[in-house]
Design an enzyme around this catalytic site. Sequence first.
Site, short mmCIF file in Angstrom:
data_model
loop_
_atom_site.label_atom_id
_atom_site.label_comp_id
_atom_site.label_asym_id
_atom_site.label_seq_id
_atom_site.Cartn_x
_atom_site.Cartn_y
_atom_site.Cartn_z
N SER A 64 -29.56 -47.70 -10.08
CA SER A 64 -28.69 -46.57 -10.43
C SER A 64 -29.43 -45.29 -10.78
O SER A 64 -28.80 -44.24 -10.91
CB SER A 64 -27.80 -46.95 -11.61
N LYS A 67 -28.79 -42.44 -8.62
CA LYS A 67 -27.58 -41.61 -8.76
C LYS A 67 -27.93 -40.19 -9.20
O LYS A 67 -27.21 -39.24 -8.90
CB LYS A 67 -26.61 -42.28 -9.74
N TYR A 191 -25.11 -46.18 0.09
CA TYR A 191 -25.26 -46.45 -1.35
C TYR A 191 -26.24 -47.60 -1.60
O TYR A 191 -27.11 -47.52 -2.47
CB TYR A 191 -23.88 -46.74 -1.95
N TYR A 243 -24.21 -45.96 -19.15
CA TYR A 243 -22.89 -46.61 -19.10
C TYR A 243 -22.23 -46.65 -20.47
O TYR A 243 -22.27 -45.66 -21.19
CB TYR A 243 -23.02 -48.04 -18.52
N VAL A 261 -30.14 -51.25 -12.98
CA VAL A 261 -30.16 -52.70 -13.23
C VAL A 261 -31.43 -53.38 -12.71
O VAL A 261 -31.64 -54.56 -12.96
CB VAL A 261 -28.91 -53.44 -12.68
#
Length: 307
Positions: A64, A67, A191, A243, A261
């Site tokens: 992530s 991102k 992605y 998160y 992760v």
Amino acid sequence: MPSLQTQLDLACQSIQHEIGVGKVADYIPALAQVPADKFGAAIVTVTGEKALFGDSQEYFSIQSISKVFALTASLNLHDKKIWDRVGREPSGNAFNSIVQLEKEGGIPRNPLINAGALVVTDSLLESKTTEDCTAHLLKLVRQLADNDSIAINSEVAQSERETAHRNASLAHFMQSFGNLKRTVSDVLDVYCQQCAIAMNCEQLARSALYLASNGTDPLTKTHIVDEERARRINAMMMLCGHYDASGDFAHRVGLPGKSGVGGGIVVVIPDIGTVAVWSPCLNVNGNSHAGTAALEALVRATNWNVL
Ligand code: GLU
């Protein structure tokens, strides 16, 4: 004042007992293979000073953290228009949660949770093939890291693509609200590739340096994003980078950061530099347990927090 290297060594040594606490991500089968006892860290400053610790040269998938780079690319391509499709509020929910999407009309809370990142990736696909889009992102990351050898781990990408049921659900759901322009399959293809970009701690810290320096790479002087956009990316990282544990991370570390992760975390210390840590065992929120502890120890010693 101890040297940068001494400060990193002391912080990392003080948390060695935390390595192995938590669980390696296993919902992506290829990630489950990564040894639980790895730990690496790197600091890169805006003046080009460096400090490295442990497994700082080992490659891991940035997951992530990609991102942040995708958001950078999207802001450059679409400017403010991306904010019509993605919010900028913390979600308070898990990284792959679907619950808010229904109530909020298919507009994800922010670009750093999975739903938001899928929309950002969709925005990058505009008039591109999936291959061109992936190549565009990889080119950006290579430029940011000032390293043309950075590549995608195709085994991890394929493993995630084959098991991307949650992300497919999020994408279909958003498509039903008209918030996805390309097919779910195209968006997932890109992605999963972007998440599988492999980097080491030194490269990862280097690649975020533009965010510590108003959007311009302080070492190559390359303009990456406008100052205002860099500020907004940092704001998103501060509020949403971990998160549903973003508040806890701000409380403990007090720096804009993004986790993945794969066990990596990168943080930005404005006008000073960046730190990347990697340790694959995650806490319940999906953030590196030992990595967070190391950053907390480092910030306590250096007083680098911005809060
Ligand atoms: N590729 C992962 C997923 O979409 C990224 C999640 C993460 O790193 O937090 O599930």
